[in-house]
Scaffold this motif. Structure first.
Motif, short mmCIF file in Angstrom:
data_model
loop_
_atom_site.label_atom_id
_atom_site.label_comp_id
_atom_site.label_asym_id
_atom_site.label_seq_id
_atom_site.Cartn_x
_atom_site.Cartn_y
_atom_site.Cartn_z
N THR A 130 43.99 38.56 43.91
CA THR A 130 44.22 39.14 45.06
C THR A 130 43.54 40.28 45.51
O THR A 130 42.75 40.59 46.48
N ALA A 131 43.30 41.19 44.49
CA ALA A 131 42.55 42.49 44.67
C ALA A 131 40.93 42.16 44.99
O ALA A 131 40.39 42.87 45.84
N CYS A 132 40.38 41.10 44.07
CA CYS A 132 39.22 40.90 44.33
C CYS A 132 38.86 40.50 45.86
O CYS A 132 37.75 40.78 46.49
N THR A 133 39.51 39.36 46.14
CA THR A 133 39.31 38.83 47.43
C THR A 133 39.58 39.59 48.49
O THR A 133 38.94 39.79 49.70
N THR A 134 40.61 40.80 48.56
CA THR A 134 41.00 41.71 49.32
C THR A 134 39.75 42.70 49.56
O THR A 134 39.16 43.21 50.51
N LEU A 135 39.02 42.98 48.13
CA LEU A 135 37.95 44.08 48.09
C LEU A 135 36.72 43.46 48.91
O LEU A 135 36.00 44.23 49.52
N ILE A 136 36.30 42.15 48.17
CA ILE A 136 35.30 41.65 49.11
C ILE A 136 35.37 41.41 50.66
O ILE A 136 34.26 41.34 51.37
N ASP B 125 46.70 47.51 48.93
CA ASP B 125 46.61 48.25 50.08
C ASP B 125 46.92 49.93 50.27
O ASP B 125 46.42 50.47 50.92
N LYS B 126 47.87 50.16 49.39
CA LYS B 126 48.35 51.57 49.07
C LYS B 126 47.49 52.41 48.18
O LYS B 126 47.27 53.68 48.75
N VAL B 127 47.08 51.72 46.99
CA VAL B 127 46.30 52.69 46.18
C VAL B 127 44.96 52.48 45.91
O VAL B 127 44.02 53.20 45.26
N GLY B 128 44.41 51.34 46.61
CA GLY B 128 43.07 50.65 46.29
C GLY B 128 43.03 49.53 45.78
O GLY B 128 43.97 49.35 44.83
N ARG B 129 41.81 48.91 45.71
CA ARG B 129 41.69 47.49 45.31
C ARG B 129 41.04 47.69 43.75
O ARG B 129 41.59 46.93 42.68
N LYS B 130 40.14 48.66 43.51
CA LYS B 130 39.56 48.88 42.04
C LYS B 130 40.77 49.16 40.97
O LYS B 130 40.86 48.75 39.98
N PRO B 131 41.61 50.06 41.46
CA PRO B 131 42.83 50.25 40.34
C PRO B 131 43.67 48.90 39.96
O PRO B 131 43.99 48.86 38.88
N ALA C 55 52.79 33.55 41.63
CA ALA C 55 53.25 33.33 42.92
C ALA C 55 54.19 34.71 43.50
O ALA C 55 54.10 35.17 44.78
N ILE C 56 55.21 34.77 42.72
CA ILE C 56 56.19 35.93 43.14
C ILE C 56 55.43 37.38 43.14
O ILE C 56 55.63 38.35 44.04
N PHE C 57 54.73 37.58 41.99
CA PHE C 57 54.04 39.16 42.06
C PHE C 57 52.78 39.23 42.99
O PHE C 57 52.29 40.30 43.15
N SER C 58 51.95 38.16 43.40
CA SER C 58 50.86 38.31 43.85
C SER C 58 50.91 39.02 45.19
O SER C 58 50.20 40.15 45.38
N PRO C 59 51.82 38.93 46.12
CA PRO C 59 52.28 39.71 47.34
C PRO C 59 52.44 41.09 46.96
O PRO C 59 52.03 42.16 47.68
N ILE C 60 53.20 41.43 45.94
CA ILE C 60 53.61 42.81 45.46
C ILE C 60 52.41 43.48 45.10
O ILE C 60 52.12 44.57 45.83
N TRP C 61 51.49 42.83 44.24
CA TRP C 61 50.03 43.49 43.90
C TRP C 61 49.27 43.58 44.95
O TRP C 61 48.48 44.53 45.19
N GLY C 62 49.33 42.87 45.94
CA GLY C 62 48.41 42.87 47.11
C GLY C 62 49.06 44.12 47.88
O GLY C 62 48.11 44.75 48.66
N HIS C 63 50.21 44.13 48.23
CA HIS C 63 50.89 45.49 48.87
C HIS C 63 50.37 46.80 48.14
O HIS C 63 49.73 47.77 48.79
N ALA C 64 50.13 46.58 46.85
CA ALA C 64 49.86 47.86 45.93
C ALA C 64 48.53 48.14 46.14
O ALA C 64 47.79 49.54 46.36
#
Length: 405
Positions: free
Chosen positions: A117-123, A71-77, A60-69
């Motif tokens: 998070t990355a999957c949901t954002t990508l789709i 948006d910055k470098v792409g969802r596939k990475p 729960a703490i890290f999910s927004p952090i990785w979501g931010h990342a």
């Protein structure tokens, strides 16, 4: 095949395996901790709760952090990082020699996550408006189903070939998800630069802040309701069952019934939300789920409970995709990852809160009270959604602000 659809299938498999990886430890945890040298029943219970819950709290703490990342470098990475990292960490759990090592690895598992998070954002950003409900509905089944079926899979592997292979097999599946992501996921990422903006300024750029908060709280309550029965299901089944030799198996089937129903219902209700509006599906599903919890307190055998849990899964299948669809429509594409990160964090907190508070309520007021409390929570949420989401959106179309649409 459209790129978004191929990515959807790969992400579905990855999220399903991730859900299994997060939850498969639940039924084997007390046995594994005992095998690691802890003999006190009370201490085993305490350490089991800590070891299981710490992954979701850290996630729960890290999910927004990785979501931010993302948006910055792409969802596939982010998908590659999370799947490979979890594969290594879960595999290493099989080599744990003491409880401290296991807890540290579970903590690292929570920190390295971010696949969902990355999957949901990508789709969400790749799918056009006409197919958003279907795609996000299909995707939402993966993590929920994996999380609900995971305990049964973990228990089956332990019963068949032993404790440590549970971790080795799950780690191998996560590595397969990594390879599938590497080879088949396609993303043309164009960063919309928001360099220099503070978190407050980014939050202020969300057009529908109040609605975003309401949807995140609703997501928390959804997962809370699904997992409130987890700590008590085995005891409840034992009370209801005359057969004592297969209680663990029956309890696993009862818990997994919701996951199976979710797989069946979510894509269909997602398609329906594309036609009639996600806000209608959310309201109906909350009311139906709240009502279905009540008769679960009056069942007289495990099969009745299993049937009601299956019906519950059908109604819950309309909630996750509808919440995600609305968030997609009201969130600018440049911050989609961060907003989905916060929403998924709410889901992780719901898993932890449901598991912990469900057990506490059962201890204080009896097992059947858990169903009444969860029902009241869902119905209260339905009233809140009716006045703050349904009535508001029924009078106007939801304006999409996603630049992809």
């Amino acid at each position: 095949m459209p790129i978004w659809k191929r990515n959807l299938y790969v992400c579905w498999f990855g999220m399903f395996v991730t859900g299994i990886g997060m939850s498969q430890i639940a039924p084997v945890l007390p046995l594994f901790i005992k095998q690691l040298g802890v003999n006190s029943v009370g201490l085993i219970a305490q350490l089991s709760g800590l070891t299981f819950g710490i992954t979701y709290i850290v996630s729960a703490i890290f999910s927004p952090i990785w979501g931010h990342a993302a948006d910055k470098v792409g969802r596939k990475p982010m998908l590659l990082r999370a799947s490979l990292g979890m594969a290594i960490i879960i595999f290493c759990m099989g080599f744990s020699t003491n409880v401290v090592m296991l807890i540290v690895l579970r903590l690292l598992q929570g920190a390295i996550t971010g696949y969902s998070t990355a999957c949901t954002t990508l789709i969400a950003v790749q799918t056009d408006k006409e197919h958003a409900g279907y795609a996000l509905g299909m995707l939402s089944t993966a993590n929920v189903a994996g999380s609900l079926i995971g305990p049964t899979i973990g228990g089956f592997i332990e019963d068949t070939i032993g404790l440590r292979p549970v971790f080795f097999i799950t780690g191998l599946l996560m590595f397969i998800a990594f390879l599938a992501t590497l080879l088949f996921v396609r993303e043309n990422f164009i960063r919309e630069d928001q360099k220099g903006l503070s978190s407050r300024e980014i939050w202020n750029s969300v057009p529908e802040r109040r609605l975003t908060i309401i949807l995140s709280v609703t997501y928390f309550i959804i997962t809370f309701g699904l997992y409130s029965i987890e700590p008590i299901v085995t005891v409840y089944v034992a009370q209801l069952s005359k057969e004592t030799s297969h209680v663990a198996l029956i309890a696993g089937l009862v818990f997994s019934a919701s996951g199976l129903a979710n797989i069946i219902a979510a894509p269909r209700l997602g398609k329906l939300s594309d036609r009639i509006g996600a806000h209608k599906i959310i309201l109906f599903s909350l009311i139906a789920a709240g009502l279905i919890y009540i008769p679960q307190a009056f069942v007289t055998n495990p099969w009745q409970l299993m049937g009601l849990r299956f019906l519950l899964g059908l109604t819950m299948g309309g909630l996750n995709p509808s919440v995600n669809t609305l968030i997609k429509k009201i969130t600018p594409g440049s911050i989609t990852g961060r907003i989905f990160g916060f929403t998924i964090s709410a889901g992780y907190l719901g898993v932890f809160g449901g598991s912990v508070l469900g057990g506490q309520a059962a201890a204080a007021f009896g097992i059947r009270s858990v169903f009444y409390i969860t029902s009241a929570l869902l119905l209260f949420n339905a009233v809140w959604v009716y006045f703050n989401v349904y009535k508001r959106l029924e009078n106007r179309d939801v304006v999409s602000v996603n630049h992809k649409e």
